[in-house]
Scaffold this motif. Structure first.
Motif, PDB file in Angstrom:
ATOM      1  N   THR A  94      77.369  -7.985 -45.225  1.00  0.00           N
ATOM      2  CA  THR A  94      77.016  -8.135 -43.816  1.00  0.00           C
ATOM      3  C   THR A  94      76.485  -9.530 -43.527  1.00  0.00           C
ATOM      4  OG1 THR A  94      76.497  -5.786 -43.657  1.00  0.00           O
ATOM      5  CG2 THR A  94      75.609  -7.216 -41.934  1.00  0.00           C
ATOM      6  N   LEU A  95      75.551  -9.971 -44.356  1.00  0.00           N
ATOM      7  CA  LEU A  95      74.934 -11.270 -44.118  1.00  0.00           C
ATOM      8  C   LEU A  95      75.890 -12.419 -44.417  1.00  0.00           C
ATOM      9  CD1 LEU A  95      71.369 -10.524 -45.509  1.00  0.00           C
ATOM     10  CD2 LEU A  95      72.021 -10.904 -43.138  1.00  0.00           C
ATOM     11  N   SER A  96      76.814 -12.204 -45.366  1.00  0.00           N
ATOM     12  CA  SER A  96      77.801 -13.240 -45.662  1.00  0.00           C
ATOM     13  C   SER A  96      78.712 -13.460 -44.449  1.00  0.00           C
ATOM     14  CB  SER A  96      78.635 -12.836 -46.879  1.00  0.00           C
ATOM     15  OG  SER A  96      79.611 -13.815 -47.148  1.00  0.00           O
ATOM     16  N   THR A  97      79.168 -12.361 -43.836  1.00  0.00           N
ATOM     17  CA  THR A  97      79.997 -12.466 -42.631  1.00  0.00           C
ATOM     18  C   THR A  97      79.209 -13.108 -41.496  1.00  0.00           C
ATOM     19  OG1 THR A  97      81.209 -10.485 -43.291  1.00  0.00           O
ATOM     20  CG2 THR A  97      81.391 -11.168 -40.990  1.00  0.00           C
ATOM     21  N   TYR A  98      77.969 -12.696 -41.363  1.00  0.00           N
ATOM     22  CA  TYR A  98      77.100 -13.256 -40.317  1.00  0.00           C
ATOM     23  C   TYR A  98      76.941 -14.760 -40.503  1.00  0.00           C
ATOM     24  CZ  TYR A  98      72.679 -14.453 -38.016  1.00  0.00           C
ATOM     25  OH  TYR A  98      71.698 -15.059 -37.280  1.00  0.00           O
ATOM     26  N   LYS A  99      76.728 -15.201 -41.767  1.00  0.00           N
ATOM     27  CA  LYS A  99      76.550 -16.634 -42.033  1.00  0.00           C
ATOM     28  C   LYS A  99      77.832 -17.405 -41.704  1.00  0.00           C
ATOM     29  CE  LYS A  99      75.159 -20.030 -45.458  1.00  0.00           C
ATOM     30  NZ  LYS A  99      76.280 -20.934 -45.127  1.00  0.00           N
ATOM     31  N   ASP A 100      79.006 -16.842 -42.055  1.00  0.00           N
ATOM     32  CA  ASP A 100      80.266 -17.517 -41.725  1.00  0.00           C
ATOM     33  C   ASP A 100      80.411 -17.702 -40.218  1.00  0.00           C
ATOM     34  OD1 ASP A 100      82.288 -15.937 -44.337  1.00  0.00           O
ATOM     35  OD2 ASP A 100      80.863 -17.607 -44.381  1.00  0.00           O
ATOM     36  N   PHE A 101      80.053 -16.672 -39.476  1.00  0.00           N
ATOM     37  CA  PHE A 101      80.145 -16.752 -38.016  1.00  0.00           C
ATOM     38  C   PHE A 101      79.190 -17.810 -37.467  1.00  0.00           C
ATOM     39  CE2 PHE A 101      78.644 -15.313 -33.798  1.00  0.00           C
ATOM     40  CZ  PHE A 101      79.851 -15.406 -33.106  1.00  0.00           C
ATOM     41  N   LYS A 102      77.966 -17.847 -38.001  1.00  0.00           N
ATOM     42  CA  LYS A 102      76.996 -18.851 -37.555  1.00  0.00           C
ATOM     43  C   LYS A 102      77.470 -20.256 -37.894  1.00  0.00           C
ATOM     44  CE  LYS A 102      73.423 -18.166 -36.008  1.00  0.00           C
ATOM     45  NZ  LYS A 102      72.982 -18.063 -34.591  1.00  0.00           N
ATOM     46  N   ASP A 103      78.122 -20.417 -39.063  1.00  0.00           N
ATOM     47  CA  ASP A 103      78.657 -21.727 -39.439  1.00  0.00           C
ATOM     48  C   ASP A 103      79.767 -22.153 -38.487  1.00  0.00           C
ATOM     49  OD1 ASP A 103      78.364 -21.418 -43.088  1.00  0.00           O
ATOM     50  OD2 ASP A 103      76.918 -21.951 -41.528  1.00  0.00           O
ATOM     51  N   LEU A 104      80.601 -21.202 -38.080  1.00  0.00           N
ATOM     52  CA  LEU A 104      81.665 -21.513 -37.115  1.00  0.00           C
ATOM     53  C   LEU A 104      81.063 -21.931 -35.767  1.00  0.00           C
ATOM     54  CD1 LEU A 104      84.225 -18.655 -37.853  1.00  0.00           C
ATOM     55  CD2 LEU A 104      84.678 -21.112 -38.011  1.00  0.00           C
ATOM     56  N   GLN A 105      80.048 -21.223 -35.339  1.00  0.00           N
ATOM     57  CA  GLN A 105      79.364 -21.583 -34.098  1.00  0.00           C
ATOM     58  C   GLN A 105      78.778 -22.990 -34.186  1.00  0.00           C
ATOM     59  OE1 GLN A 105      76.499 -18.378 -33.422  1.00  0.00           O
ATOM     60  NE2 GLN A 105      77.660 -17.770 -31.612  1.00  0.00           N
ATOM     61  N   ARG A 106      78.154 -23.284 -35.323  1.00  0.00           N
ATOM     62  CA  ARG A 106      77.518 -24.595 -35.507  1.00  0.00           C
ATOM     63  C   ARG A 106      78.572 -25.693 -35.555  1.00  0.00           C
ATOM     64  NH1 ARG A 106      73.466 -27.950 -34.481  1.00  0.00           N
ATOM     65  NH2 ARG A 106      72.267 -28.680 -36.279  1.00  0.00           N
ATOM     66  N   GLU A 107      79.708 -25.427 -36.210  1.00  0.00           N
ATOM     67  CA  GLU A 107      80.788 -26.420 -36.284  1.00  0.00           C
ATOM     68  C   GLU A 107      81.308 -26.748 -34.891  1.00  0.00           C
ATOM     69  OE1 GLU A 107      84.737 -28.146 -36.555  1.00  0.00           O
ATOM     70  OE2 GLU A 107      84.206 -26.210 -35.665  1.00  0.00           O
TER      71      GLU A 107
END
Length: 337
Positions: A283-296
């Protein structure tokens, strides 16, 4: 009692030691886009709590960190019986926390370092905790290693109940044993003229008694504290914490940190089983990927508007090179052409 030691040198000729300073520079502060890694470099043990029993200390070394009002995360770095006096720096993992993007955090960081002599020897605990952390015998894999490093995750581990109790109880009730050092540092990301202890690159020394500048002035490259005469400080114990802008761990530790934080928040509600930890990780791995995409995407817009800082530009490059999110990022080079 804590002292800050700057990473900045007094002169170009001084390459073997740094100086404890009272007024740090803004140049070493952490800014949005910077990575942050906090390490426990080691502890100098001067007191023997087991001397009356003709033995050496049975040491347990823990760290705890907390951003703002978020749940505190505790980590076990060292556990061994019959440890002679002197420097201890051979830890299971010396990293207290590692984050790729400082922006994700509250700007107030509280650190706690605990060094205790256990009242019971580790030999009498039944199952060796060191074999647990080494991943040997029947306990293997990243999940179990994370449990050893983060005692707060024990409710999610598929261990025997006695072992879970051993890890959890020792960490939770470490204050019941003989204190060698138990110090807190509260740092804030603020300008140098605010009077706060600044969150910045450098070394923070936690002493178990107050010290003067004459007693502790220099830090050698081997992490030894020297007095104003450049003689070794031997009065009592201390631990050294290092803050750096380099990101020195992979995504697994960052995910485990987030899982431990969530477990701390849900203390007492988790089920005992490896599946629960795997679920948290996924769950947190997917969440982190999404946050990284938002930040990018956010930084790309700042890049186009030419308002991006150098630290943010460095982070943007790291994000675009991330293999996990690269397939979901349109080719910026092709877009420009």
């Amino acid at each position: 009692m804590n002292k800050y030691i700057s990473v900045l040198k007094e002169s170009e000729n001084k390459s073997d030691m740094s100086t404890i300073v009272e007024n740090p520079e803004d140049a070493t502060r952490f800014y949005d886009g910077d990575s942050i890694t906090v390490k426990l470099r080691g502890a100098m043990i001067r007191e023997n709590k087991d001397a009356l029993f003709f033995g050496d200390n049975d040491l347990m070394i823990l760290s705890t960190y907390q951003f703002g009002k978020e749940p505190a995360v505790q980590k076990m770095h060292f556990m061994q019986d019959d440890v002679p006096l002197g420097w201890q720096g051979e830890f299971f993992n010396d990293i207290i926390l590692a984050l790729l993007d400082f922006r994700d955090t509250n700007k107030r960081l509280a650190l706690r370092v605990q060094v205790y002599d256990l009242d019971v020897t580790l030999r009498n605990m039944g199952e060796s905790l060191k074999s647990l952390i080494d991943g040997s015998d029947s306990i293997k894999g990243l999940a179990e290693g994370a449990i050893a490093a983060f005692p707060g995750l024990t409710p999610f581990a598929a261990f025997t109940e006695p072992l879970i109790k051993t890890i959890g109880n020792l960490a939770e009730h470490v204050e019941d044993h003989d204190r060698i050092l138990d110090e807190r540092i509260i740092m804030e990301s603020a300008s140098a003229d605010t009077g706060h202890t600044l969150l910045q690159q450098g070394y923070y020394v936690c002493f178990n008694h107050p010290v003067t500048m004459e007693q502790a002035k220099y830090l050698r490259e081997d992490m030894t504290i020297l007095d104003a005469k450049k003689e070794e400080f031997k009065d009592f114990s201390y631990a050294i914490v290092e803050l750096d802008k380099k990101f020195e761990e992979g995504v697994d530790l960052e995910i485990d940190q987030k899982a431990a934080k969530l477990a701390s928040e849900l203390a007492g509600k988790g089920q005992s089983g490896k599946a629960a930890l795997d679920f948290l990780r996924d769950t947190l791995s997917t969440y982190k990927d999404f946050k990284d995409l938002q930040r990018e995407d956010e930084l790309t817009k700042k890049e186009k508007a030419k308002t991006i800082s150098q630290s943010e530009m460095n982070l943007l490059k790291k994000l675009r090179d991330n293999e996990r999110i690269k397939p979901y990022i349109s080719d910026r080079t092709e877009k420009k052409s």
